[in-house]
Design a protein around this motif. Structure first.
Motif, PDB file in Angstrom:
ATOM      1  N   THR A  33       1.039  -1.423  -0.070  1.00  0.00           N
ATOM      2  CA  THR A  33       0.448  -0.463   0.048  1.00  0.00           C
ATOM      3  C   THR A  33       1.048   1.447   0.369  1.00  0.00           C
ATOM      4  O   THR A  33       1.740   1.282   1.043  1.00  0.00           O
ATOM      5  CB  THR A  33      -1.280   0.063   1.286  1.00  0.00           C
ATOM      6  N   GLY A  35       0.782   5.357   0.172  1.00  0.00           N
ATOM      7  CA  GLY A  35      -0.137   6.154   0.643  1.00  0.00           C
ATOM      8  C   GLY A  35       0.355   8.229   0.417  1.00  0.00           C
ATOM      9  O   GLY A  35       2.074   8.074   0.552  1.00  0.00           O
ATOM     10  N   PHE A  47      -4.212  11.947   7.244  1.00  0.00           N
ATOM     11  CA  PHE A  47      -4.077  10.497   6.038  1.00  0.00           C
ATOM     12  C   PHE A  47      -5.028  11.269   4.954  1.00  0.00           C
ATOM     13  O   PHE A  47      -6.174  12.208   4.640  1.00  0.00           O
ATOM     14  CB  PHE A  47      -5.077   9.856   6.397  1.00  0.00           C
ATOM     15  N   ALA A  50      -4.594   6.960  -0.411  1.00  0.00           N
ATOM     16  CA  ALA A  50      -3.769   5.437  -0.342  1.00  0.00           C
ATOM     17  C   ALA A  50      -4.294   4.975  -1.767  1.00  0.00           C
ATOM     18  O   ALA A  50      -5.286   4.917  -2.309  1.00  0.00           O
ATOM     19  CB  ALA A  50      -4.102   4.971   0.868  1.00  0.00           C
ATOM     20  N   ARG A  52      -3.823   0.081  -2.881  1.00  0.00           N
ATOM     21  CA  ARG A  52      -3.380  -0.578  -3.297  1.00  0.00           C
ATOM     22  C   ARG A  52      -4.393  -1.781  -4.084  1.00  0.00           C
ATOM     23  O   ARG A  52      -5.043  -1.819  -4.028  1.00  0.00           O
ATOM     24  CB  ARG A  52      -4.210  -1.058  -1.638  1.00  0.00           C
ATOM     25  N   THR A  56      -8.402   1.996  -4.547  1.00  0.00           N
ATOM     26  CA  THR A  56      -8.597   3.878  -3.992  1.00  0.00           C
ATOM     27  C   THR A  56      -9.243   4.374  -2.860  1.00  0.00           C
ATOM     28  O   THR A  56      -9.857   3.731  -2.385  1.00  0.00           O
ATOM     29  CB  THR A  56      -8.021   4.899  -5.365  1.00  0.00           C
ATOM     30  N   TYR A  57      -8.466   5.125  -1.410  1.00  0.00           N
ATOM     31  CA  TYR A  57      -8.413   5.823  -0.735  1.00  0.00           C
ATOM     32  C   TYR A  57      -8.563   7.130  -0.407  1.00  0.00           C
ATOM     33  O   TYR A  57      -7.633   7.286  -0.466  1.00  0.00           O
ATOM     34  CB  TYR A  57      -8.160   4.816   0.899  1.00  0.00           C
ATOM     35  N   LYS A  97       3.263   0.882   2.954  1.00  0.00           N
ATOM     36  CA  LYS A  97       2.627  -0.299   3.858  1.00  0.00           C
ATOM     37  C   LYS A  97       3.345  -1.499   3.593  1.00  0.00           C
ATOM     38  O   LYS A  97       2.874  -1.975   2.364  1.00  0.00           O
ATOM     39  CB  LYS A  97       1.775   0.376   4.548  1.00  0.00           C
ATOM     40  N   SER A 100      -0.372  -6.213   4.251  1.00  0.00           N
ATOM     41  CA  SER A 100      -1.543  -5.903   3.655  1.00  0.00           C
ATOM     42  C   SER A 100      -2.299  -5.649   5.190  1.00  0.00           C
ATOM     43  O   SER A 100      -2.255  -5.943   6.421  1.00  0.00           O
ATOM     44  CB  SER A 100      -2.134  -7.267   3.144  1.00  0.00           C
ATOM     45  N   TYR A 103      -5.320   1.304   5.926  1.00  0.00           N
ATOM     46  CA  TYR A 103      -4.267   1.864   5.288  1.00  0.00           C
ATOM     47  C   TYR A 103      -3.953   3.481   5.836  1.00  0.00           C
ATOM     48  O   TYR A 103      -4.130   4.060   5.211  1.00  0.00           O
ATOM     49  CB  TYR A 103      -5.272   2.427   4.062  1.00  0.00           C
ATOM     50  N   TYR A 104      -5.067   3.450   7.282  1.00  0.00           N
ATOM     51  CA  TYR A 104      -5.133   5.008   7.611  1.00  0.00           C
ATOM     52  C   TYR A 104      -4.670   5.401   8.320  1.00  0.00           C
ATOM     53  O   TYR A 104      -4.969   6.852   8.322  1.00  0.00           O
ATOM     54  CB  TYR A 104      -6.594   4.855   7.958  1.00  0.00           C
ATOM     55  N   TYR A 109       2.612   1.963   8.476  1.00  0.00           N
ATOM     56  CA  TYR A 109       3.648   2.373   7.143  1.00  0.00           C
ATOM     57  C   TYR A 109       5.024   2.104   7.608  1.00  0.00           C
ATOM     58  O   TYR A 109       5.631   2.618   8.602  1.00  0.00           O
ATOM     59  CB  TYR A 109       3.177   3.562   6.947  1.00  0.00           C
TER      60      TYR A 109
END
Length: 122
Positions: A33, A35, A47, A50, A52, A56-57, A97, A100, A103-104, A109
């Motif tokens: 990931t 970010g 944040f 990100a 992966r 997407t986020y 990161k 898995s 991500y936030y 990371y």
């Protein structure tokens, strides 16, 4: 040794656009990931976005204005920032990161770049 190098920051007027890049070296991160976070003066790191694989986020504050993408062949992640606002002013950091899940949170990371300044004038 892993290195992340950001570029593309600068000074832009409100409503303008910038594209940040983050080039990774030392190993490939195609399955990890990647970010983007940012930190404004006197505030905590937060944040931004990100990616992966193809998922997407985004933080709510940038959704619809920012777009994250990656080029695995170049081991590079990008952050296209449109409709910039004064409140987007911050140092922007890219991060990777390895594992898995999640991500936030910045604590998740493993590697960080040195940051690039983005200043939006109103």
């Amino acid at each position: 040794q892993v290195q992340l190098v950001e570029s593309g920051g600068g000074l832009v007027q409100a409503g303008g656009s910038l594209r940040l890049s983050c080039a990774a070296s030392g190993r490939t991160f195609s399955s990890g990931t990647m970010g983007w976070f940012r930190q404004a003066p006197g505030k905590e790191r937060e944040f931004v976005a990100a990616i992966r694989w193809s998922s997407t986020y985004y933080a709510e504050s940038v959704k619809g204005r920012f777009a994250i993408s990656r080029d695995n062949a170049k081991n590079t992640v990008y952050l296209q920032m449109n409709s910039l606002k004064a409140e987007d002013t911050a140092v922007y950091y890219c991060a990777v990161k390895i594992n898995s899940g999640g991500y936030y949170y910045s604590e998740m990371y493993d590697y960080w770049g040195q940051g690039t300044q983005v200043t939006v004038s109103s």
